[in-house]
Enzyme design. Structure first.
Site, short mmCIF file in Angstrom:
data_model
loop_
_atom_site.label_atom_id
_atom_site.label_comp_id
_atom_site.label_asym_id
_atom_site.label_seq_id
_atom_site.Cartn_x
_atom_site.Cartn_y
_atom_site.Cartn_z
CG ASP A 177 -0.51 0.12 2.37
OD1 ASP A 177 0.71 0.59 2.69
OD2 ASP A 177 -1.25 0.32 3.46
CB ILE A 178 0.19 4.57 -1.11
CG1 ILE A 178 -0.13 4.07 -2.75
CG2 ILE A 178 0.76 6.10 -1.37
CD1 ILE A 178 -1.11 4.86 -3.47
CD GLU A 220 -4.61 3.73 1.74
OE1 GLU A 220 -4.41 4.12 2.85
OE2 GLU A 220 -5.83 3.81 1.27
#
Length: 299
Positions: A177-178, A220
């Site tokens: 994920d970001i 995300e």
């Protein structure tokens, strides 16, 4: 019902075109991505010229969201062709991810983004068939990033788990994920956040092979499924992707944003009872990467 069995809900709304002279038949726009419940899959047949889009109730296509102006944009037919025209909106109108300076000609399958909503333009004598194809596509593809969605991911992964066990071949998963995605949204706005998700998906997609599955898990979070790949191969790919994202220039409306990702890798084990178990172990390694300082790969 488990969380990955949830069906993508689409609403089929058919509006019949009127007998207006010069009518272009079944030309329409379909909502392929939205944050509004019940709007996904809705079709708006272009039987009104112009067809106005905005937050105000007097628009033909009413969209919610702080980034949508009251009179945001309109679709206008000229000599049998449709154009998208920005009506001086605060946050802009986008065509295929490029901001419309004032107006732009629409071609079949073009995507128009107004605030957080994406509408796909369908035209031609087979627009009806294209619409039904699009409805099916929305059940397996994420409308924002144009990669596979969570539903497709689990259907595909269950098959890969069975195949790996039957042929005694390795199967690895990468979950990532970001980092600090919420601050990106808070500082630059949700349109910038959407841009980061789309751009990241493009960067990663360019490195994924045909037999591998790349999907948006939610928000995300993303997953890559690697058939016939040992853990060492997954780690090597993860490191490559992590470096590519960290080096990539994410620039939205002149603002450059620093983007990194945290990644977890897992190999199918005899103890995994299902695809869910494999995903869960990759998720645990992802959170090890988060706790370890982010922008890293854990396995």
């Amino acid at each position: 019902m488990s969380d990955f069995d949830e069906k993508t809900r689409v609403t089929q709304v058919v509006q019949r075109p009127g007998p207006e002279e010069g009518d272009t038949g079944n030309d329409c726009v379909v909502v392929i991505y939205t944050k509004e419940p019940g709007l996904l899959g809705k079709r708006f047949v272009l039987d009104t010229n112009p067809t106005r889009i905005g937050r105000g109730a007097d628009n033909a296509i009413v969209l919610e969201g702080d980034s949508v102006s009251r009179r945001h944009a309109h679709l206008e037919r000229r000599l049998g062709r449709w154009y998208v025209v920005d009506d001086g909106s605060t946050n802009g109108t986008y065509l295929n991810e490029e901001q419309v300076a004032k107006e732009a000609l629409l071609n079949n399958a073009d995507r128009v983004k107004v605030g957080p909503t994406i509408l796909k333009y369908l035209s031609g004598a087979d627009a009806e068939a294209k619409y039904h194809e699009e409805i099916y596509r929305m059940t397996i593809v994420d409308g924002l990033t144009q990669i596979h969605n969570k539903r497709y991911l689990f259907e595909s992964l269950e098959g890969e788990v069975s195949r790996a066990r039957r042929h005694e071949r390795p199967l690895s998963v990468i979950m990532f994920d970001i980092d600090f995605f919420k601050p990106i949204n808070d500082q630059y706005g949700h349109l910038a956040g959407d841009y980061v998700l789309r751009e990241l998906a493009k960067v990663v997609q360019g490195r994924i092979r045909r037999d591998e599955t790349f999907a948006r898990y939610g928000g995300e979070e993303f997953v890559v499924v690697l058939p016939e790949t040992p853990l060492e191969g997954a780690i090597a790919l993860a490191e490559t992707l992590r470096a590519r994202i960290a080096e990539h220039a994410f620039v939205f409306q002149g603002e450059r944003m620093a983007v990194t990702i945290s990644m977890g890798c897992a190999l199918l084990s005899p103890d995994d009872k299902s695809a869910t178990d494999l995903i869960q172990r990759a998720d645990e390694r992802l959170y090890d990467a988060k706790r370890g300082g982010r922008n890293r790969v854990c396995y």
